[in-house]
Design an enzyme around this catalytic site. Sequence first.
Site, mmCIF file in Angstrom:
data_model
loop_
_atom_site.group_PDB
_atom_site.id
_atom_site.type_symbol
_atom_site.label_atom_id
_atom_site.label_comp_id
_atom_site.label_asym_id
_atom_site.label_seq_id
_atom_site.Cartn_x
_atom_site.Cartn_y
_atom_site.Cartn_z
ATOM 1 N N SER A 39 0.840 -1.204 0.000
ATOM 2 C CA SER A 39 0.000 0.000 0.000
ATOM 3 C C SER A 39 0.872 1.250 0.000
ATOM 4 O O SER A 39 1.651 1.443 -0.918
ATOM 5 C CB SER A 39 -0.970 -0.045 1.189
ATOM 6 O OG SER A 39 -2.025 0.873 1.001
ATOM 7 N N ASP A 183 -5.792 -3.460 -2.694
ATOM 8 C CA ASP A 183 -4.760 -3.168 -1.701
ATOM 9 C C ASP A 183 -4.075 -4.441 -1.189
ATOM 10 O O ASP A 183 -4.735 -5.377 -0.734
ATOM 11 C CB ASP A 183 -5.421 -2.437 -0.527
ATOM 12 C CG ASP A 183 -4.419 -1.747 0.377
ATOM 13 O OD1 ASP A 183 -3.465 -2.404 0.825
ATOM 14 O OD2 ASP A 183 -4.598 -0.544 0.657
#
Length: 313
Positions: A39, A183
Amino acid sequence: MKKALVISGGGSKGAFAGGVAQYLMTKEHRHYDLFLGTSTGSLMVSHLALGMLDELKFLYTNVRQESIFSNNPFVIKKVGGENVVTINHLNTLWNFLNGRKTFGESKNLRKLIKENVTREMFESIKNNQKEVIVTVSNLTANQIEYKSSNDCTYEDFCDWIWGSCNYVPFMSLLEKNRQQYADGGFGALVPIRQAILNGATEIDAIILETEVSQINRIPSKNPFSLLFDVFEFMLAHVEKHNITIGKLAANSKDVKLNLYYTPTILTTNSLIFDQKLMSKWWESGYDYAKSKREELMSEFRPDVLPKEELQQR
């Protein structure tokens, strides 16, 4: 010896990780061969691999909501001096009417990545024999995937960074090769074990949460905030699992593992990008790494006593 730097997910809290990395690389002169990010960590690792700390600091202390979202699903209000997040009903409705799969869109982040992780940087990483790995969640195949700069084209690498950062359903869904990606933190928030599998013998891992849980959340007011809280709950437990597995793998392989947690809670919503706060967090990360290093030095040098203890003697 193969040294690795691992940076967890954490949205805007990545600024803190930048400060920690700056201290380790400029003051401790740590040199890494392998850089892994999830991320927000995936946004940072290319710059760190090239030692571009000033450029990274500028990026993380100047980013705004508009830099990330092309359609922002949040409304941020100041209540009693604190940021309070509610749903932007109009923007969310607009996304649904246009047949989108998420509440918001993060296409501006994709542009930001192309502007700041250039083709020249990508080639330089390869030429300098550094390896950068980003983590993505393959929702179609139901598995975590690790995308290495050694195995990607430049365009693909930018896609994987973007996919790693897309906190769905609040941000865009990456659809690539007939599969859907989101993600990387949904499965591997702190990819310590992957660093070990890639041959790391010493790892510095920056974890953008406190070591011990210090928060009781305010009861959810609507389905939107409830969904966000559920995701945060799951990610907290994914993180603990990743760290536990990482520690076990490090012990079994005799890998030196150094963990850097945030000493305090930085924010309860890491999708708020506040320039002043992020500048403060960068400096806090630097100071924290410095204090942690001094603490370690005092442990290894028992002849160096605190000033008060010397006075007593």
